[in-house]
Design an enzyme around this catalytic site. Structure first.
Site, PDB file in Angstrom:
ATOM      1  N   SER A  46     -14.908 -42.034  17.894  1.00  0.00           N
ATOM      2  CA  SER A  46     -14.073 -40.847  18.111  1.00  0.00           C
ATOM      3  C   SER A  46     -12.720 -41.312  18.631  1.00  0.00           C
ATOM      4  O   SER A  46     -12.601 -42.429  19.149  1.00  0.00           O
ATOM      5  CB  SER A  46     -14.728 -39.940  19.160  1.00  0.00           C
ATOM      6  OG  SER A  46     -13.903 -38.830  19.454  1.00  0.00           O
TER       7      SER A  46
ATOM      8  N   TYR B 261     -18.932 -38.531  27.347  1.00  0.00           N
ATOM      9  CA  TYR B 261     -18.753 -38.673  25.893  1.00  0.00           C
ATOM     10  C   TYR B 261     -17.711 -39.765  25.585  1.00  0.00           C
ATOM     11  O   TYR B 261     -17.949 -40.652  24.740  1.00  0.00           O
ATOM     12  CB  TYR B 261     -18.305 -37.326  25.318  1.00  0.00           C
ATOM     13  CG  TYR B 261     -18.030 -37.357  23.837  1.00  0.00           C
ATOM     14  CD1 TYR B 261     -19.079 -37.419  22.911  1.00  0.00           C
ATOM     15  CD2 TYR B 261     -16.722 -37.327  23.342  1.00  0.00           C
ATOM     16  CE1 TYR B 261     -18.825 -37.445  21.550  1.00  0.00           C
ATOM     17  CE2 TYR B 261     -16.466 -37.350  21.996  1.00  0.00           C
ATOM     18  CZ  TYR B 261     -17.519 -37.409  21.099  1.00  0.00           C
ATOM     19  OH  TYR B 261     -17.263 -37.446  19.747  1.00  0.00           O
TER      20      TYR B 261
HETATM   21  P1  NAP Z   1     -23.037 -32.037  14.612  1.00  0.00           P
HETATM   22  O1  NAP Z   1     -22.441 -31.110  13.619  1.00  0.00           O
HETATM   23  O2  NAP Z   1     -23.523 -31.478  15.903  1.00  0.00           O
HETATM   24  O3  NAP Z   1     -24.234 -32.865  13.914  1.00  0.00           O
HETATM   25  C1  NAP Z   1     -24.911 -33.824  14.681  1.00  0.00           C
HETATM   26  C2  NAP Z   1     -25.952 -34.491  13.821  1.00  0.00           C
HETATM   27  O4  NAP Z   1     -26.589 -35.538  14.609  1.00  0.00           O
HETATM   28  C3  NAP Z   1     -27.068 -33.560  13.386  1.00  0.00           C
HETATM   29  O5  NAP Z   1     -27.537 -33.964  12.109  1.00  0.00           O
HETATM   30  C4  NAP Z   1     -28.160 -33.805  14.426  1.00  0.00           C
HETATM   31  O6  NAP Z   1     -29.432 -33.451  13.903  1.00  0.00           O
HETATM   32  C5  NAP Z   1     -28.003 -35.308  14.639  1.00  0.00           C
HETATM   33  N1  NAP Z   1     -28.517 -35.808  15.915  1.00  0.00           N
HETATM   34  C6  NAP Z   1     -28.153 -35.466  17.165  1.00  0.00           C
HETATM   35  N2  NAP Z   1     -28.887 -36.136  18.080  1.00  0.00           N
HETATM   36  C7  NAP Z   1     -29.722 -36.948  17.366  1.00  0.00           C
HETATM   37  C8  NAP Z   1     -30.727 -37.866  17.742  1.00  0.00           C
HETATM   38  N3  NAP Z   1     -31.034 -38.104  19.025  1.00  0.00           N
HETATM   39  N4  NAP Z   1     -31.392 -38.533  16.771  1.00  0.00           N
HETATM   40  C9  NAP Z   1     -31.107 -38.300  15.457  1.00  0.00           C
HETATM   41  N5  NAP Z   1     -30.162 -37.436  15.053  1.00  0.00           N
HETATM   42  C10 NAP Z   1     -29.492 -36.745  16.003  1.00  0.00           C
HETATM   43  O7  NAP Z   1     -22.008 -33.196  15.026  1.00  0.00           O
HETATM   44  P2  NAP Z   1     -20.698 -33.741  14.261  1.00  0.00           P
HETATM   45  O8  NAP Z   1     -19.539 -32.948  14.735  1.00  0.00           O
HETATM   46  O9  NAP Z   1     -20.945 -33.861  12.815  1.00  0.00           O
HETATM   47  O10 NAP Z   1     -20.581 -35.188  14.930  1.00  0.00           O
HETATM   48  C11 NAP Z   1     -21.155 -36.323  14.291  1.00  0.00           C
HETATM   49  C12 NAP Z   1     -20.604 -37.591  14.933  1.00  0.00           C
HETATM   50  O11 NAP Z   1     -19.178 -37.574  14.821  1.00  0.00           O
HETATM   51  C13 NAP Z   1     -20.922 -37.741  16.413  1.00  0.00           C
HETATM   52  O12 NAP Z   1     -21.172 -39.097  16.714  1.00  0.00           O
HETATM   53  C14 NAP Z   1     -19.641 -37.291  17.090  1.00  0.00           C
HETATM   54  O13 NAP Z   1     -19.463 -37.884  18.356  1.00  0.00           O
HETATM   55  C15 NAP Z   1     -18.620 -37.793  16.093  1.00  0.00           C
HETATM   56  N6  NAP Z   1     -17.329 -37.097  16.178  1.00  0.00           N
HETATM   57  C16 NAP Z   1     -17.224 -35.777  15.819  1.00  0.00           C
HETATM   58  C17 NAP Z   1     -15.978 -35.165  15.872  1.00  0.00           C
HETATM   59  C18 NAP Z   1     -15.759 -33.744  15.432  1.00  0.00           C
HETATM   60  O14 NAP Z   1     -14.635 -33.260  15.555  1.00  0.00           O
HETATM   61  N7  NAP Z   1     -16.745 -33.050  14.903  1.00  0.00           N
HETATM   62  C19 NAP Z   1     -14.860 -35.881  16.331  1.00  0.00           C
HETATM   63  C20 NAP Z   1     -15.014 -37.209  16.709  1.00  0.00           C
HETATM   64  C21 NAP Z   1     -16.255 -37.810  16.608  1.00  0.00           C
HETATM   65  P3  NAP Z   1     -30.707 -33.104  14.853  1.00  0.00           P
HETATM   66  O15 NAP Z   1     -30.181 -32.284  15.985  1.00  0.00           O
HETATM   67  O16 NAP Z   1     -31.693 -32.415  13.959  1.00  0.00           O
HETATM   68  O17 NAP Z   1     -31.234 -34.436  15.302  1.00  0.00           O
END
Ligand code: NAP
Length: 258
Positions: A143, A157
């Site tokens: 991130s 985080y």
């Molecule tokens: P999201 O929409 O909340 O999706 C999270 C995904 O991770 C889901 O598939 C969830 O499925 C899975 N997950 C969570 N905990 C888990 C665990 N313990 N074991 C296996 N799977 C798990 O999140 P997102 O926004 O796409 O974010 C994805 C990644 O991008 C993260 O690492 C986040 O820090 C990073 N990121 C996101 C943003 C943003 O703006 N969205 C920005 C910077 C970085 P289950 O709950 O079914 O396990």
């Protein structure tokens, strides 16, 4: 034009929704066989079914990135179903908010266990199969928050996301002898189910603070991951790509709006 991922087998954690789903879709469109990993099997199966309906090759597997045995089972499933494991996208993560004064040690541990220890466990579980591949690729979703910027409520985080880069800098050296590269994508604010949970005001304010004046899409991250997973990126390791619409650059509101 990148060489396609035809014949390559990819395991994407957190691929049931959000950025991971975007990565899975982009990889499948470019020929990869994708294992969609998340804890909720129904949601992972729904994503795999969408990819198959669009003409791709994908199936689902339920695993928790905090548990080595379930991630080893996921890596084994990728090899069983697809004949190899060539690419790991260690993407799954959580971003609950709590300011330091209110944060409990358990809340701290949950984020570090998932985002940082979960990255280590995902990589460790996949190393044996990636070694066999000979051209293994690991792409970590970090991130901008932590490595570059800060945001109140996200000390845990930010520490986990900066920690992923500390992990990356040594992992790339350890795994180079096996032909495995390790790189990271640093997303800015990307429209996902998780981000939408932070509320409309957050999304609107964020979009206004970005030079390109929009939040990113999950496919914006998918294409950066595709490059790092490609044959053409074979000499890049231990590096990061920021995908944020220019968000980290304006040094003031005046600079943003001039
Ligand atoms: P999201 O929409 O909340 O999706 C999270 C995904 O991770 C889901 O598939 C969830 O499925 C899975 N997950 C969570 N905990 C888990 C665990 N313990 N074991 C296996 N799977 C798990 O999140 P997102 O926004 O796409 O974010 C994805 C990644 O991008 C993260 O690492 C986040 O820090 C990073 N990121 C996101 C943003 C943003 O703006 N969205 C920005 C910077 C970085 P289950 O709950 O079914 O396990």
């Amino acid at each position: 034009m990148l060489t396609s991922l035809d014949g390559k087998s990819a395991l994407v954690t957190g691929a049931s929704k959000g950025i991971g789903k975007g990565i899975a879709r982009v990889f499948a469109r470019h020929g990869a066989k994708v294992l969609v990993v998340a804890r909720n099997l129904d949601a992972a199966e729904a994503t795999a079914a969408e990819i198959v309906a669009a003409g791709g090759n994908a199936s689902a597997f339920a695993a928790d990135i905090r548990e080595l045995d379930t991630m080893e089972a996921a890596a084994a499933a990728a090899v069983d179903r697809h004949g190899s494991l060539d690419i790991l996208c260690a993407n799954a993560g959580i971003f609950p908010q709590a300011k330091i004064e209110a944060m409990t040690p358990d809340q701290w541990d949950e984020v570090i266990d998932t985002n940082l220890k979960g990255t280590f466990i995902s990589v460790k579980a996949c190393i044996p199969a990636l070694k066999v591949s000979g051209e293994g690729r690991i792409v970590i979703t970090s991130s901008i928050t932590g490595p570059v910027t800060g945001y109140p409520g996200w000390t845990h985080y930010g520490a986990s996301k900066a920690g992923q880069l500390g992990f990356l800098h040594t992992a790339c050296i350890e795994l180079a002898r096996y032909g495995i590269t390790v790189n990271a994508v640093l997303p800015g604010n990307i429209v996902t189910e998780g981000l939408e949970g932070l509320g409309g005001d957050y999304l609107k304010t964020m979009a206004a603070s970005i030079p390109l004046k929009r939040l990113g899409s999950v496919e914006d991250i998918g294409y950066a991951a595709l490059f790092l997973a490609s044959k053409e990126a074979g000499y890049i390791t231990g590096q990061t790509i920021i995908v944020d619409g220019g968000q980290i650059l304006p040094e003031s509101l005046e600079a943003l709006n001039a």
